[in-house]
Design an enzyme around this catalytic site. Structure first.
Site, PDB file in Angstrom:
ATOM      1  N   ASP A 197      12.811  32.022  22.894  1.00 49.70           N
ATOM      2  CA  ASP A 197      11.560  31.647  23.718  1.00 49.70           C
ATOM      3  C   ASP A 197      10.416  31.942  22.930  1.00 49.70           C
ATOM      4  OD1 ASP A 197      10.100  30.413  25.935  1.00 49.70           O
ATOM      5  OD2 ASP A 197      11.826  30.001  26.565  1.00 49.70           O
ATOM      6  N   HIS A 201       5.385  31.182  28.812  1.00 49.33           N
ATOM      7  CA  HIS A 201       6.617  30.700  28.871  1.00 49.33           C
ATOM      8  C   HIS A 201       7.767  31.521  29.058  1.00 49.33           C
ATOM      9  CE1 HIS A 201       9.913  27.733  28.264  1.00 49.33           C
ATOM     10  NE2 HIS A 201       9.364  26.778  28.965  1.00 49.33           N
ATOM     11  N   SER A 245      13.289  24.084  31.769  1.00 44.88           N
ATOM     12  CA  SER A 245      12.883  25.480  31.368  1.00 44.88           C
ATOM     13  C   SER A 245      13.055  26.580  32.214  1.00 44.88           C
ATOM     14  CB  SER A 245      11.170  25.611  30.864  1.00 44.88           C
ATOM     15  OG  SER A 245      11.165  24.886  29.645  1.00 44.88           O
TER      16      SER A 245
END
Length: 1902
Positions: free
Chosen positions: A217, A281, A620
């Site tokens: 990620d 994120h 996600s």
């Protein structure tokens, strides 16, 4: 570049917008970081004076406070910089208030060396108690209760405060500092409870211990307090394990026990923390998987699904601001490393929409490889809803598509667990609770408060219901309020008025606040309102609002308690749809099942950098939930106490990863659709259902039995089918020790058969039952212990069920032991091929109003790059459509449209795609592109645009196969075609768009004027007849007209009929201005008309006003204007303070005229007249002033016949500036803005300062603040008056102001930028393909800028430039981390330089010749061969057409080479064909080859004529054959036509009677019929003679073999004998051997025997070796080391070869002597060349006194004589002579330098100069010539043969070149003299030479 993969590459699956449910910050303050900062601050303060510290604080407070606020809010998801000034001041932040009094540790009450814990706590409590008065004062300001108190390390407490009130706190007595604190969010346990995670923790104690999850990620902050393990002793990856891996991998490092390994694969460094400010994120994802917060306060910790799992920080997104995407190479590296290091699970919350399942995709292949190594892959499905939802990206279908899938790559990976998102049940947000203290309670409910200042503004207030005239709840009109509203909270209804008007009227009525009730009748809150922040306002849902209205109506005088606070409230989205509306639909485009499972992903709380937390939504967030759950499953499998442990240990590779997925899918709980009667949510949306982690662990612990489809997948993929009865098989596996039976649930909801439906009102997709459909098992389901059972099921559909629909549902089985199994199924009833791949023109997606034109042709202007929609027309109602008959472009370079391309709205993913241009007969003109696959069109929310397929353009050219040139195609009708196969289908679809190529403009004739009376007004029209024979007149009917130079550029024409010869009658109305310009006479008319291809005709004509018969004067442009200024048409300025005004018109005769100037004086106009056109032109000078002028036009030069008089005003006085100042007169500034001031003249209308319009006051003064940037700024000021005259002044101001020193602080040269730089061997000037080195140069903005690349500091030069090199190699994606800083600031930013290159062109190998022409009579030519490259992508073009390409998304770092087999047909033209074959790699390196093919149609040739040499009896007959035509070849066959060969020039020699076939052939492969010739006249040999000849040859062969084996003869003759022996044996073995052939073979063999040469005898070997040694010594080192150009070897090496051959004895003496002679010839040539080169011309051309020849001639003669000699010994003597001559010439050169003469007469013996003795004649070599006065050149002394020469003393010594240096025979050194006789040296030479010659002579005699 070719490698433009996957649209926008791979994007973070991302967080979707939270909209109304955006979460506000919540939670208490943490003080630790702030305390340490305060401590450091105190230490710093001690090092400076109080005054200095105060000044420093003053300077930095504002900046640091704002930055601290922004940082704190950013962690909460709030962008401080996007708030307006009021919001920035009103927002609450968390602070630590520090007291002036010292804390316990510093106030002297404690001894740090021995104070007890109790004493410390006691003194700390005293300090805290003393804070009471300050706390009270603080609470008065903040209206907040103080938070946690501190007293030991720091004396202070925490609290919340509005930003605007922070200074107030600082003014309170006793307060030392107010420090902004970091903020933490509470986690939301609801998501874990939804999936029964807590039950696993409590029941099984599984929390992920001993497992590793790879987080691929944007990065992890390993220092976050929740990134911890409870016990780091028993971990899977130790520091030692990681270090072993990094030693091998050469990248990455160990961070801590929780995050044992990490690497930034995008930037190629160890910075694994995401530096994105607004949200991180990867950190959020990591927290969901494995955060391990402690404590009971949810505000201070987060606990993930597997809190004790280790996490790998595999950062694949760059910290560079230049890119938000990642690519295949980066991703593949991270996946591979995850598997290598031993990750149990990898998570990828990322993807590229609408993927496929091909293993050509490098990411999918990498996932497959990871699975095979035992690493499970969990991947998000994507956040794009359906492809039919237009711009919304939700579960809607506006287009009625059968193929709506959007699941992204790599989530489409077969082996991955692909995760959909469900909504969380609850969310924390600002909410209101309304109570009356007795029984009423409304809420808590989500609200949007107009300002946080108003949280208490509604509490304990009375309420007022505003009613309209009808008595209903008012919408807030001011007239509906009464005086009773004053001081109360007004309640109004949403609608009609704007929100701020509702606020304004409530405030005007005196209300204390406002509540707006929603008008939709639902429980949905009103949260998206545009409210002002100055009046207390919020909204309520319809339901809650009506309850409040009812209560207030019944209790008008009662007050209500209103509490507004951050509260955990039900997630309204969950009540509307349990699934997240954004979650991407499946299946994969080939009908494979996806997504696999659902997990909570909507509104999830998790970690952020720097101990922060936030709320995000997206798949996600769902994917890491499953990744964490699979870590728990893996831990259960590893539990040795698990009763099935032995079974689990057998699972390896994909068997293991598939098992984890199967167990979770088998135990998942299908979600029902609460909006549609609780039917199922489609498996294409939810997969197998919501994960139930406890159920999965229960299964692993108690009964891990499974059910899968026949192909092993835990979902049934029915694919497409057309029969109403579809059978399929399921495999049940019983892993227990007892027999199991299963019953299929008969629940009519969950287990019904469903299909997809669309809500006609909203477009929402939902499932509906298929009445009459059922699934039944073919037999009872019984599974023996430890076995599997395969059971057949039948899906039955009603006969009435229409095709082209999905069929889907769930099968649920209950086991005899109470266990349950869940299995989704899905298929397509109908033909999956049938769905269109491309939307048609004006098709279902066509929506111009929404900016989506769907599939549309594009026409491009090459000069500007501007694109136009082809064929676009607008009807009378303004509706736009594409007319496919009006699509055209032109090959004329002057046309507007120069090429055509297509923008396709692809409705489906397509494979094997080809884009072609066809001519009018359907023949292929060219292939524009070929692709292995294309992704469907969808709306990309990140880029806010549709992702279309933009096909290549065609410019109207084609490849002419006859000569290999590019030519322009003929005008005509063509077709733009796309074809391809829908993924999952097998039938090619074709979509054609017709268009025309038209290079000829329309013709226009009969331009005239007409008039009509319309509504009492005369309307004039310009009429004409026009015709276009191909593309047609412009379909938009646009036309441009001019009447007497008055233009109308936006006119349109109408059709008024057609003429007999096909012309269209057109008319276009004149504008009012044009009509006014008409006169009675010759009016000039201009008509500009185009065809659909944009070819233009500009037709001029002279037209009469309708009804007019007179020919009056007409002045173009409507006459001379009332005003002439600098903007007037016809005015042209000059440099003398004025200009010229020119006008024109028509009149039947010459026109003359006068004008008046600025002084009022009359002058003649300058006029010209064209009688052919009745037109005139006149001009008059004008002055830069303001004055009145008159112009008179006359019909005669005497000015007696006045035609027309004009009065005009010349207005050319430009405005003026006075006292204009830039930056108060300074050229420099250090500010962000400068002032520009000045005064302008009174007639000035506007002043523009740059882009700003300055305000003018009454005195015409202006003052403007102009922003400036760092560096030079050119400021322009322009004044414009009423007449349009302008005056401009400008000045350059240099600014040193730079608010962000690091912004744009580094720039690179030659096109290099931060981010990706893609290039090949020739496209980048900074790169050297030979070395692989890139030289990067650039410049920094400031002298204080620092630059670090790849960990190395880059030196910055004084001129601020820099240069550094990078080794890029020749292939790959090479990222280099860059850190930019500034020495004046304590901050840096990280960027990346990434280079994607391929510097090696592909190789192309063709089977057909590319050097010589190919001839054929077959029109179907096949181009075959292979192409290879160092990377895996290749594309092939033939004759300019793209005919083949490979899968374009490659991993350029894979190291795998590319290979393409070429087998392409080409249709040949008669005659010459030039076929151009080109292969191109991923970076556009191209290799091209041409094949020239001549084709003639197949024909039969005339047979050849065969002639024998004799027809009489003979032993042999020679047959000759002649073809019937030139250019043909005759072939013959002696084996009945089985094989043919060319007839030799001398004919075919026949030795035996028989039949021979002859045929003619030509280059094209044409043949004649074969003709037979029978030979019958061969006379046979006498058998006895033949036998005797055979015996004689047999004996001779035996003798030859004996001689060959003896070893006595040299290699060459022995080899020749062997060849002759073989040839003789072949002759002997012939069945038709003749006496002549045997005799000839005997003769040849005897010759070879006679030529045998004996090997070198031992005595000759010794002599030869001595001779060679003497020659080597004579050459010496210098000459011996020179190279023989004919062999490339040194002379010494050549002699060494001879020595080796002599020692081997394999050659004769003569052979050796011949070879030696060649070597000596080369030596002589080299030596002579060297002497001549070293001799200047003035010496070389001087005469040698002894010979009378020049020195050059002496050299040449000696060389020629030596080389002419046949004897090696003679050659050696000449070599010695040349060496002697070299010495003499050198002396002559030295003498010439001294005396200036070059005649060889200046030397003296005592100086070594010599007498210039001439070179000896060939016969004189070796004779005594007297003292030559010099020593020979190096290498000149020849060692003597000790057997024949004794002339040197035993005391003599020699140097390394063989030169005598001491002893009796030594020569004098340079500068020495000697008394020895001159003959002493020559005597030695003579003796040596005589010895050598004698030896040779003796050898010959022997």
């Amino acid at each position: 570049m070719q490698r433009k993969k996957k649209g926008l590459s791979i994007l973070l699956a991302g967080t979707v917008a939270l909209g109304a449910l955006a979460v506000l910050p919540v939670g208490e303050i943490q003080a630790k970081a702030a305390i340490s900062q305060q401590t450091k601050g105190s230490s710093l303060a001690n090092t400076v004076t109080a005054a200095t510290a105060k000044q420093a604080a003053t300077d930095t407070t504002a900046a640091t406070t704002n930055q601290a606020i922004a940082t704190q809010l950013a962690a909460k998801g709030i962008d401080y910089n996007k708030l307006n000034k009021v919001q920035q001041q009103d927002i609450y932040v968390d602070v630590i208030v520090q007291m002036s009094a010292a804390p316990a540790s510093e106030n002297g009450t404690l001894r740090t060396d021995y104070s007890s814990t109790a004493e410390i706590q006691q003194e700390t409590n005293k300090v805290i108690a003393a804070q009471a008065s300050v706390k009270a004062a603080v609470e008065q300001v903040t209206q907040q209760t103080a938070g946690e108190s501190y007293g030991y390390v720091v004396n202070g407490f925490s609290t919340k405060v509005r930003v605007v009130d922070i200074p107030k706190l600082k003014q309170i007595a006793g307060v030392k500092t107010v420090t902004l604190a970091k903020v933490y969010y509470p986690t939301d346990a609801k998501a874990n409870s939804m999936a029964n995670v807590q039950a696993v923790w409590s029941n099984y104690k599984y929390k992920g211990e001993g497992t590793v999850v790879s987080v691929i990620d944007s990065g992890i902050d390993p220092t976050h307090k929740d990134m911890r393990l409870s016990d780091d002793k028993d971990v899977k990856l130790t520091k030692s394990d990681v270090e072993k891996f990094t030693d091998t991998a050469k990248h990455g490092r160990y961070f801590n026990s929780k995050v044992p390994y990490g690497f930034n694969y995008a930037d190629n460094n160890d910075t694994i923390t995401d530096d994105t400010v607004d949200e991180q994120h990867g950190m959020h994802v990591a927290g969901i998987i494995g955060a391990n917060g402690t404590g009971d306060d949810p505000a201070k910790s987060v606990v993930g699904v597997a809190p004790e799992a280790q996490l790998l920080a595999m950062k694949v997104f760059t910290n560079s601001d230049t890119s938000a995407t990642t690519g295949s190479s980066t991703l593949v590296s991270a996946i591979e490393d995850s598997a290598k290091i031993g990750a149990d699970v990898l998570n990828m919350s990322l993807g590229s929409d609408s993927g496929n399942q091909t293993l050509e995709d490098p990411e999918l292949a990498a996932v497959q490889n990871a699975n095979e190594s035992g690493t499970a892959a969990v991947i998000s499905a994507g956040n794009s809803g359906t492809s039919g939802s237009a711009t919304e990206g939700v579960n809607k279908d506006y287009y009625g598509l059968q193929d709506n899938e959007m699941v992204g790559t790599p989530g489409t990976s077969r082996g991955a667990t692909t995760v959909a998102s469900a909504e969380n049940t609850d969310v924390i947000t600002q909410a209101v609770t309304i109570t009356d203290g007795t029984g009423l309670q409304l809420g808590p409910g989500t609200i949007q408060l107009s300002s946080n200042d108003f949280t208490g503004s509604f509490d304990q207030k009375k309420f007022y219901v505003v009613k309209d005239a009808s008595g209903n709840l008012s919408k807030g009109a001011l007239a509906d309020y009464t005086a009773d509203a004053k001081g109360k909270i007004a309640i109004v209804k949403r609608g009609e008025l704007s929100f701020d008007d509702k606020q304004k009227y409530a405030q005007a009525a005196g209300a204390a606040g406002l509540i707006i009730v929603n008008n939709d009748g639902t429980a949905t809150p009103v949260t998206s309102m545009a409210l002002t922040t100055t009046f207390p306002t919020f909204g309520l849902s319809s339901v809650t609002g009506q309850k409040l209205v009812d209560w207030v109506t019944a209790h008008p005088d009662d007050s209500l308690g209103v509490k507004i606070a951050l509260t955990l409230v039900p997630n309204q989205k969950y009540t509307e749809d349990k699934m997240s509306d954004f979650t991407s639909y499946g299946p994969v485009s080939n009908l494979s099942f996806k997504p696999d499972i659902t997990a909570p992903g909507g509104n999830i709380w998790s970690t952020q950098n720097n101990n922060g937390y936030t709320n995000m939504s997206g798949t996600s967030m769902a994917s890491p939930f499953i990744a964490g759950s699979q870590a728990l499953l893996k831990q259960a499998l590893n539990n040795k106490n698990n009763p099935f442990y032995a079974y689990y240990k057998q699972l390896k590779g994909t068997a293991l990863t598939d098992f984890l997925k199967t167990v979770e899918m088998n135990t998942a709980q299908p979600i029902n659709d609460i909006n549609y009667n609780n039917v199922i949510v489609s498996p294409r949306r939810q997969g197998a259902g919501l994960v139930d982690v406890k159920a999965a662990i229960d299964a692993l612990e108690k009964n891990p039995s499974t059910v899968v489809a026949e192909n092993g997948y835990p979902a049934v993929e029915l694919k497409d089918f057309t029969s109403t009865d579809k059978t399929f098989k399921l495999t049940f596996t019983n892993s227990t020790t007892h027999e199991l039976t299963y019953q299929m649930d008969s629940n009519t909801d969950t287990n019904a058969v469903y299909t997809s439906a669309t809500d006609p009102n909203s477009g929402v997709l939902y499932d509906k039952k298929i009445d009459g459909a059922a699934i039944k098992a073919g037999s009872n389901i019984t599974v023996p212990a430890g076995k599997t059972a395969q059971i057949e099921f039948t899906l039955s559909l009603p006969k009435s069920f229409d095709q082209q629909q999905f069929v889907e549902g769930f099968l649920n089985f209950k086991g005899s032991d109470g266990s349950r199994l869940n299995l989704p199924y899905m298929g397509f009833f109908g033909d999956w091929n049938d769905g269109k791949i491309v939307d048609s023109l004006n098709g279902i997606t066509y929506s111009p109003a929404g900016g989506n034109f769907g599939t549309v042709p594009l026409l491009t202007n090459k000069n500007t790059g501007t694109q136009y929609y082809g064929g676009m027309v607008t009807d009378a109602d303004g509706n736009q459509t594409v007319d496919d008959q009006a699509i055209a472009f032109s090959s004329d370079k002057n046309a507007l449209y120069n090429d055509i391309s297509m923008k396709y709205y692809l409705l489906r993913n397509i494979s094997n795609v080809q884009v072609d241009i066809l001519d009018g007969q359907g023949n292929k003109v060219t292939t524009l592109s070929s692709s292995t696959n294309l992704t469907k069109t969808y709306y990309n929310a990140h880029s806010q645009q549709y992702i279309y397929y933009n096909a290549p353009a065609w410019d109207g050219t084609y490849y002419d196969q006859r000569d290999g040139n590019i030519k322009t195609a003929d005008d005509g009708s063509y077709t733009y075609r796309i074809s391809g196969v829908p993924e999952g289908g097998d039938k090619r679809q074709v979509f054609d768009v017709p268009f025309k190529l038209d290079s000829k403009a329309p013709t226009v004739r009969h331009v005239a004027l007409s008039a009509k009376t319309e509504n009492g007004k005369t309307q004039y029209y310009l009429t004409a007849e026009a015709k276009d024979d191909l593309s047609g007149l412009d379909a938009t009917k646009s036309v441009k007209t001019a009447i007497n130079e008055v233009t109308n550029l936006d006119a349109t024409f109408t059709d008024a009929g057609t003429t007999a010869d096909g012309y269209t009658k057109i008319e276009t109305p004149l504008s009012d201005e044009q009509a006014q310009a008409l006169g009675n006479g010759d009016n000039s008319a201009e008509l500009y008309l185009t065809d659909n291809a944009s070819n233009a005709t500009d037709q001029d004509a002279s037209v009469q006003k309708p009804g007019s018969t007179s020919f009056d004067l007409i002045v173009n442009g409507g006459g001379i204007p009332d005003k002439i200024s600098s903007t007037t048409t016809g005015y042209e300025a000059n440099t003398q303070g004025g200009g010229t005004y020119t006008f024109s018109g028509t009149y039947p005769a010459a026109v003359d005229g006068t004008y008046t100037n600025a002084q009022g004086k009359k002058h003649d106009l300058n006029t010209t007249y064209d009688a052919a056109t009745n037109s005139f032109t006149a001009s008059m000078p004008v002055t830069n002033a303001d004055y009145a002028a008159q112009v008179d036009l006359y019909a005669d030069k005497a000015h007696t016949q006045l035609l027309k008089h004009f009065d005009t005003k010349v207005r050319l006085t430009a405005p003026t500036f006075t006292d204009l100042k830039f930056n108060n007169g300074s050229d420099q500034t250090s500010e962000a803005t400068i002032k520009v001031t000045g005064t302008v003249s009174a007639d000035t209308k506007t002043v523009n300062v740059g882009d700003t319009v300055a305000a003018l006051d009454a005195q015409h003064h202006f003052s403007v603040d102009v922003p400036v940037n760092y560096g030079d700024n050119t400021i322009k000021v322009t004044a414009t008056d009423e007449d349009g005259n302008t005056t401009t002044e400008q000045k350059t101001i240099t600014s040193s102001y730079d608010p962000d020193m690091l912004k744009n602080s580094v720039t690179f040269d030659q096109g290099v930028t931060f981010g990706a730089n893609e290039f090949n061997a020739t496209s980048a000037k900074f790169y050297d393909p030979k070395t692989g080195i890139a030289t990067i140069t650039g410049k920094v903005k400031h002298p204080t800028t620092t630059l670090q690349v790849d960990g190395k500091q880059i030196p910055i030069k004084d001129d601020l430039t820099f240069s550094f090199t990078l080794d890029l190699g020749t292939l790959g994606q090479k990222p280099f981390g860059v850190v930019v800083g500034d020495t004046t600031q304590n901050k840096t930013f990280q960027e990346a330089l990434t280079f994607i290159l391929d510097a090696v062109a592909p190789t192309l190998s063709l089977e057909s010749s590319t050097d010589a022409p190919v001839y054929t009579n077959d029109p179907n030519f096949q181009i075959t061969g292979t192409a290879t490259d160092n990377a895996q992508y290749l594309s092939l073009s033939i004759n300019g057409s793209s005919v083949a390409s490979q899968y374009v998304d490659i991993n350029i770092n894979s190291g795998k080479p590319g290979h393409m087999a070429i087998d392409q047909p080409v249709k040949l033209l008669e005659g010459k064909n030039v076929l151009t074959v080109a292969v191109t790699d991923s970076e556009d390196n191209t290799t091209t080859k041409n094949i020239t093919v001549y084709y003639e149609p197949k024909k039969t040739l005339a047979a050849p004529t065969v002639t024998p040499s004799t027809t009489e009896p003979a032993k042999t007959v020679t047959l000759t054959a002649n073809s019937a035509a030139t250019g043909e070849t005759v072939q013959y066959s002696a084996d009945g036509g089985k094989t043919y060969q060319d007839v030799p020039a001398a004919g075919v020699t026949v030795t035996a009677n028989g039949t021979f076939k002859f045929k003619s052939t030509d280059l094209y492969g044409n043949e004649s019929p074969a003709v037979d010739y029978v030979v019958t006249n061969i006379k046979a040999d006498d058998p006895a003679q033949l036998q005797a000849a055979k015996q004689e040859l047999t004996n001779l062969i035996a003798s030859a073999k004996t001689l060959s084996a003896s070893g006595k003869y040299d290699d060459a003759t022995t080899t020749a004998l062997a060849a002759a022996t073989q040839k003789a044996q072949t002759a002997l073995d012939q069945t038709n051997a003749s006496v002549d052939s045997l005799t000839g073979a005997n003769r040849d063999l005897q010759t070879a025997i006679n030529q045998l040469a004996a090997k070198l005898p031992a005595d000759k070997k010794t002599s030869l070796l001595n001779q060679l040694q003497s020659v080597k010594a004579a050459l010496g080192t210098d000459l011996g080391n020179q190279t023989d150009p004919s062999t490339g070897k040194t002379f010494t090496a050549a002699l060494d070869d001879l020595v080796a051959q002599a020692q081997a004895g394999t050659q004769t003496d003569d052979q050796h002597q011949a070879t030696l002679a060649k070597v000596l010839d080369a030596v002589l040539a080299k030596l002579a060349e060297g002497i001549k080169a070293a001799t200047p011309a003035e010496v070389g051309n001087a005469k040698d006194a002894a010979t009378g020849k020049t020195w050059y001639a002496d050299i040449a003669d000696t060389l020629t004589s030596g080389q002419a000699s046949a004897d090696a010994s003679d050659k050696l003597a000449h070599l010695q002579a040349l060496q002697s001559l070299k010495t003499k010439v050198a002396a002559a050169v030295e003498a010439a330098k001294t005396v200036g003469k070059g005649d060889g007469t200046t030397g003296t013996s005592d100086k070594g100069g010599g007498q210039g003795t001439p070179a000896p004649a060939p016969g004189d070599i070796g004779k005594d010539k007297g003292d030559e006065g010099s020593q020979p050149s190096s290498g000149g002394n020849i060692p003597t043969n000790p057997a024949t020469t004794t002339s040197t003393s035993t005391d003599d010594t020699t140097d390394r070149n063989g030169q005598l240096t001491s002893g009796k025979g030594a020569l004098p050194k340079t500068g020495e003299t000697t008394e020895r006789p001159a003959f002493g040296f020559l005597g030695v030479i003579v003796v040596i030479l005589m010895g050598v010659l004698g030896l040779k002579r003796k050898q010959r005699e022997e």
